[in-house]
Each structure stands twice: as structure tokens, then as C-alpha cells.
Write an enzyme that holds these catalytic residues in place. Sequence first.
Site, short mmCIF file in Angstrom:
data_model
loop_
_atom_site.label_atom_id
_atom_site.label_comp_id
_atom_site.label_asym_id
_atom_site.label_seq_id
_atom_site.Cartn_x
_atom_site.Cartn_y
_atom_site.Cartn_z
N ASP A 102 118.96 111.68 44.63
CA ASP A 102 119.64 111.50 43.36
C ASP A 102 121.16 111.36 43.59
OD1 ASP A 102 118.91 111.91 40.22
OD2 ASP A 102 120.80 112.94 40.64
N HIS A 267 110.27 113.03 40.14
CA HIS A 267 111.60 112.79 40.69
C HIS A 267 112.00 113.85 41.71
CE1 HIS A 267 115.79 111.54 40.77
NE2 HIS A 267 116.19 112.73 40.34
#
Length: 287
Positions: A102, A267
Site C-alpha cells: 500500500d 488487501h
Amino acid sequence: MPTISDFDYQRVPVAEGVSLNAAVGGSGPPIVLLHGFPQTHLMWRHVARDLAADHTVIVPDLRGYGESDKPSDGYSKRTMAADTVALARVLGHDRFALAGHDRGAHVAFRAGLDHPGTITHLACLDILPTLDMWDVMRGASAAVGFHLYLMAQPPGLPEQLISGAPDAFFGHFLDAWTNDPSAIPPDVRAAYLDACRAAVPSIVADYRASAGIDVDHDTADREAGNRLRMPVTVLQQDWGAALGYDAVALWGAWAADLRHETVTCGHFMAEEAPAEVAKSLRTLLER
């Protein structure tokens, strides 16, 4: 506050007036692991312990996050990448492998472009490079990335809105982006929320940079034809199917030696599928 067991913690000066909180464990070839949003270095706890069996593993909180310093400026990915290189150098490593998730993956990507002689191997988890990210975020499908647009606004409003309900804001992503809620246990979730609540201005500054100076830096590299020179692994959810782009092609424009893997977990893959992530990183380090 949870920690990574069997890792030593230290504060490492990386720039004038800026020190990073870093957990260090294991021995062997060095690898640095950079966390994402809305998290801290703790997201790597499982993978870090796995890799520490035969690597020196360095796991910092990024500038502006967790227990690291939170200056009022300096959130370009170029500056944060320089923090990472300085961190490793202070700890005795002039060359090292680097993996980021991320936000940390954006820092890692920039480190790979800016410091090709320093980064030996590069892994980016669940991102597109900044320029490509903005290119694919269009139309109604861009609603999934509403936070990118909110935090891109000039200083003031984003900070005020997020500070008004920080747990609701940051907690939304912890809930919406995971397929397995048990992967983030209550004590870790609480630590993430505590850390984010205390870092709203710096987190927003990090995102704001990705709509400004980071775009400028990436554009300059694209126009110059600069590419990542080291072996690169990308682990990614199948966002291309959802948003209508070819992730392999987009990444291939930046990296010649690329392995792109699509994952089925959510994620937060280092917490949801740590064995799979550690295996991919080990495979990368053998290239």
C-alpha cells in the site's frame, strides 16, 4: 501496544529532526518491509518472523506513522524513500531488498527508481504506480478510492473531517478491505486506530503528496524512460477486472524483470495470507 515478538526496537535517525521507529530481527541478507494504510509496522508481524529465520529483517514505521516522527512536511515518496535508505545504512546495510504494501509500496517503488544501486530486489503489494493509479480511477468505479480524492484537497478540510470521526474513517478501511476479519485481531486493530488517530495531519500529507509532487516525480521518470532495474515482484488483488485495466501491462512498462501474481485474499495480504506472501518474497530473493 503489540510488538513483533523476538524483534529489537530502536529509534533510528534518518534525516535532520526525523527518527523512525524500527523493529529489527534475524540475521543474514537484509530486507526492509514497509507498511501501508491505515496500519503500522505491525502488519508485517507474521512475515517478518518467517523471514527472520535466514534474513536480517528491518520493519519501520514510515515517517508520519506509528511511533516514528511526524514532521509537518517531507511526505514526497522521494523523501520517504531516502528515509528508508538512510535507515538501512545506519543499521549497517548499503544494499538491501525492499518490500512495501500500500503506501509503503509507493515508497518502495520510488526507492527502486531513485536508488537502483541500493535496492537489490523489490516487491510491491496491492498498488499500481502513482501515475497509473490516477489514470485508472475514473467514472463511477473511482468511488472505491474516495479517500484519495478527499486527502488530495488543500490543507484544512480533509484534516478537519477525518479528525471529527477518526475511528469511523480509518476503521472503514480495515473492515472494507479485508476478506478475513480475524486476520486483524482486536488488539492489533486497536493499535492501528490509536496510531492513525494520533497522525491525521501526517497521513493526509502523505496522500496529498501522491496527488502532487509524487505525480511530478513519476512523470519525469516516465518521460525519461527510467525503469526499475532490479527483479520485481507484484502481488495484487484482481483490481484490473473490477476497474478495467491490464495490471501486468501497466507494471511491465516500469519493470523489465517482473513477476506479477494475483492473490485471492483481501488487501491486507501480509496478515490474511502471510505464508503465501513470505513464499513469494523468498522466491523473489532467489532471482
